[in-house]
Design a protein around this motif. Structure first.
Motif, mmCIF file in Angstrom:
data_model
loop_
_atom_site.group_PDB
_atom_site.id
_atom_site.type_symbol
_atom_site.label_atom_id
_atom_site.label_comp_id
_atom_site.label_asym_id
_atom_site.label_seq_id
_atom_site.Cartn_x
_atom_site.Cartn_y
_atom_site.Cartn_z
ATOM 1 N N PHE A 154 0.833 -1.216 0.000
ATOM 2 C CA PHE A 154 0.000 0.000 0.000
ATOM 3 C C PHE A 154 0.867 1.266 0.000
ATOM 4 N N ASP A 155 1.922 1.248 -0.825
ATOM 5 C CA ASP A 155 2.865 2.374 -0.880
ATOM 6 C C ASP A 155 2.986 2.805 -2.331
ATOM 7 N N SER A 156 2.405 3.960 -2.678
ATOM 8 C CA SER A 156 2.368 4.405 -4.071
ATOM 9 C C SER A 156 3.768 4.691 -4.620
ATOM 10 N N LYS A 157 4.625 5.321 -3.804
ATOM 11 C CA LYS A 157 5.987 5.621 -4.274
ATOM 12 C C LYS A 157 6.745 4.333 -4.578
ATOM 13 N N LEU A 158 6.578 3.332 -3.730
ATOM 14 C CA LEU A 158 7.257 2.066 -3.940
ATOM 15 C C LEU A 158 6.727 1.354 -5.190
ATOM 16 N N PHE A 159 5.436 1.474 -5.452
ATOM 17 C CA PHE A 159 4.865 0.840 -6.644
ATOM 18 C C PHE A 159 5.466 1.448 -7.912
ATOM 19 N N TYR A 160 5.489 2.774 -7.983
ATOM 20 C CA TYR A 160 6.045 3.418 -9.176
ATOM 21 C C TYR A 160 7.545 3.152 -9.304
ATOM 22 N N PHE A 161 8.224 3.043 -8.177
ATOM 23 C CA PHE A 161 9.649 2.704 -8.192
ATOM 24 C C PHE A 161 9.861 1.310 -8.790
ATOM 25 N N SER A 162 9.081 0.332 -8.326
ATOM 26 C CA SER A 162 9.221 -1.031 -8.839
ATOM 27 C C SER A 162 8.825 -1.120 -10.312
ATOM 28 N N LEU A 163 7.816 -0.332 -10.714
ATOM 29 C CA LEU A 163 7.382 -0.310 -12.108
ATOM 30 C C LEU A 163 8.492 0.234 -13.006
ATOM 31 N N LEU A 164 9.146 1.302 -12.541
ATOM 32 C CA LEU A 164 10.226 1.907 -13.321
ATOM 33 C C LEU A 164 11.441 0.978 -13.403
ATOM 34 N N ILE A 165 11.857 0.425 -12.262
ATOM 35 C CA ILE A 165 13.017 -0.468 -12.228
ATOM 36 C C ILE A 165 12.783 -1.701 -13.097
ATOM 37 N N ASN A 166 11.581 -2.261 -13.014
ATOM 38 C CA ASN A 166 11.278 -3.444 -13.809
ATOM 39 C C ASN A 166 11.257 -3.124 -15.295
ATOM 40 N N GLY A 167 10.763 -1.936 -15.660
ATOM 41 C CA GLY A 167 10.756 -1.537 -17.069
ATOM 42 C C GLY A 167 12.159 -1.407 -17.634
ATOM 43 N N LEU A 168 13.048 -0.780 -16.847
ATOM 44 C CA LEU A 168 14.434 -0.632 -17.297
ATOM 45 C C LEU A 168 15.137 -1.990 -17.379
ATOM 46 N N SER A 169 14.877 -2.839 -16.389
ATOM 47 C CA SER A 169 15.517 -4.162 -16.352
ATOM 48 C C SER A 169 15.072 -5.023 -17.526
ATOM 49 N N ILE A 170 13.784 -4.995 -17.858
ATOM 50 C CA ILE A 170 13.290 -5.825 -18.963
ATOM 51 C C ILE A 170 13.804 -5.292 -20.294
ATOM 52 N N ALA A 171 14.001 -3.958 -20.383
ATOM 53 C CA ALA A 171 14.564 -3.381 -21.612
ATOM 54 C C ALA A 171 15.988 -3.883 -21.827
ATOM 55 N N VAL A 172 16.780 -3.899 -20.760
ATOM 56 C CA VAL A 172 18.148 -4.432 -20.842
ATOM 57 C C VAL A 172 18.120 -5.920 -21.190
ATOM 58 N N THR A 173 17.171 -6.645 -20.616
ATOM 59 C CA THR A 173 17.050 -8.089 -20.882
ATOM 60 C C THR A 173 16.744 -8.366 -22.350
ATOM 61 N N PHE A 174 15.809 -7.627 -22.946
ATOM 62 C CA PHE A 174 15.464 -7.822 -24.349
ATOM 63 C C PHE A 174 16.635 -7.443 -25.260
ATOM 64 N N CYS A 175 17.356 -6.383 -24.889
ATOM 65 C CA CYS A 175 18.536 -6.001 -25.678
ATOM 66 C C CYS A 175 19.585 -7.111 -25.653
ATOM 67 N N TYR A 176 19.768 -7.731 -24.514
ATOM 68 C CA TYR A 176 20.728 -8.827 -24.383
ATOM 69 C C TYR A 176 20.305 -10.017 -25.248
ATOM 70 N N ILE A 177 19.006 -10.364 -25.202
ATOM 71 C CA ILE A 177 18.521 -11.521 -25.960
ATOM 72 C C ILE A 177 18.629 -11.285 -27.463
ATOM 73 N N VAL A 178 18.315 -10.056 -27.911
ATOM 74 C CA VAL A 178 18.308 -9.750 -29.346
ATOM 75 C C VAL A 178 19.721 -9.559 -29.881
ATOM 76 N N LEU A 179 20.562 -8.824 -29.152
ATOM 77 C CA LEU A 179 21.874 -8.445 -29.685
ATOM 78 C C LEU A 179 22.989 -9.434 -29.349
ATOM 79 N N ILE A 180 22.940 -10.045 -28.170
ATOM 80 C CA ILE A 180 24.030 -10.914 -27.730
ATOM 81 C C ILE A 180 23.634 -12.395 -27.815
#
Length: 405
Positions: free
Chosen positions: A107-133
């Motif tokens: 029930f923490d809005s700041k923590l939710f948006y933090f996790s949403l942002l971190i997960n978005g950046l992490s999945i972007a790096v993951t897809f770049c790794y799968i596609v390029l490497i």
């Protein structure tokens, strides 16, 4: 989160946590065949599972924002670790999509948006790794339809956001309802108390006050000191009568109150003119700004009493030389009045306690004045809201339904 534990027992919480730990342990046991070829990875997997288990078990004892951030980070690291260590288990991608859902439980809005942002950046790096490497050697199920998986991931995040937003709005509504219920219970309790004892106290006070006035006005020889004592006792009885009168104004029925169309501008001009001299005692001024055609449907005397209480409090809370700003505007279907001062302000705890019987920040206050204000606004379907912070003053916002002239 403490409110969360009042609704579900800690026994249930620990049961769920133990099930999660059992599943993590089962995952570690199933990955033992990989131990020889993934020694470092298996060690990392084990360490993260132990740390995450410890965090979940210790959380009820250390409920704070930092501990929640640690759980989110460790949990994210755990899921991304098993995703990269065991590429043949395609279902691990689902856990990556659900990581922000963990923060909803806090029930923490700041923590939710933090996790949403971190997960978005992490999945972007993951897809770049799968596609390029990786180029699909270990993750063919993702490489073969990259755009489809990206759309699925975005869709899952939108769905999680919708679930969070809906649940958060419901929680806010429940909190508002709970606060309104508390205010209603306060008024009800005080009304019952007032009706039970106010008259019984007022009658003997009237008798005592009458005899004191009688003896004080007699021409019998009496020293000045004795007369001062009589005057002091009469003044204190007057103060007690005023407190009882405030009780009775809450307790007595409202059938005799005449409902009428109230011109907000006229009432506020009258009230500010009345209180200007009171403000001048401490070199405080009242600045008034009222829109035309501001009308509400209420009792003129009670509305005037409400605004006198609020503006008088603002003057008393102001520092010497400060001004009090009083405004009234039409806002669609209601009239919004604001009284703002630049005084010492209040903490969040103090604001929540306003309107409680006998709670007052004044040395000689009873707390009944604000309680009457809450009673009046509630009776005429209005709202009253306090916004304040220490050292920055207080703004009181009062809203009444608009009555067209």
């Amino acid at each position: 989160m403490k409110e969360f534990y009042t609704q579900i027992s800690k026994r249930l919480y620990y049961t769920v946590v133990l099930i999660i730990i059992a599943l993590m342990v089962a995952g570690m046991l199933l990955s033992i065949p990989h131990y020889g070829e993934l020694e470092a990875g298996y060690t990392l997997h084990s360490v993260l599972a132990i740390v995450l288990s410890a965090c979940l078990l210790l959380y009820p004892k250390y409920e704070n924002h930092i501990f929640r951030v640690v759980i989110i980070i460790v949990g994210s690291a755990y899921f991304y670790t098993i995703f990269f260590l065991y590429p043949e288990t395609w279902s691990t991608f689902i856990f990556l999509c659900l990581i922000p859902a963990i923060s909803i439980l806090f029930f923490d809005s700041k923590l939710f948006y933090f996790s949403l942002l971190i997960n978005g950046l992490s999945i972007a790096v993951t897809f770049c790794y799968i596609v390029l490497i990786d180029q699909g050697s270990l993750y063919p199920h993702i490489k073969q339809d990259v755009f489809g998986n990206i759309i699925n991931f975005i869709g899952s995040q939108v769905l999680i956001y919708f679930i969070y937003r809906t649940s958060n709005l419901r929680i806010i509504k429940q909190q508002l309802y709970y606060e309104q219920l508390q205010n209603s219970e306060r008024l009800k309790t005080t009304s019952q108390l007032s009706a039970a004892v106010a008259h019984e106290i007022r009658n003997p006070l009237t008798v005592v006050k009458g005899f004191l006035q009688l003896y004080n006005e007699k021409d019998t020889p009496m020293s000045n000191e004795t007369k001062n004592h009589f005057t002091l006792m009469i003044d204190e009885l007057n103060t007690a009568e005023q407190v009882i009168a405030q009780f009775l104004s809450i307790a007595k029925p409202d059938k005799d109150k005449i409902m009428e169309i109230v011109n907000v501008k006229d009432v506020l001009h009258s009230v500010t003119d009345l209180l200007k001299s009171y403000g001048l005692l401490h070199d405080n001024t009242i600045n008034l700004s009222v829109d035309e055609d501001c009308y509400i449907y209420a009792n003129n005397i009670e509305y005037k009493q409400l605004m006198i209480n609020i503006i008088k409090n603002a003057i008393e809370a102001s520092k010497i030389g400060d001004s009090v700003l009083v405004t009234a505007k039409r806002k669609k279907h209601f009239v919004e009045m604001k009284v703002a001062d630049h005084g010492f302000g209040m903490s969040e705890v103090e604001v929540k306690s306003l309107g409680t019987p006998f709670y007052s920040l004044k040395s000689n206050g009873t707390g009944l004045g604000l309680m009457i204000c809450y009673h009046i606004t509630e009776k005429y379907n209005g709202t009253i809201d306090f916004q304040s912070s220490k050292g920055e003053g207080t703004t009181v916002t009062i809203r009444f339904p608009l009555k067209k002239s």
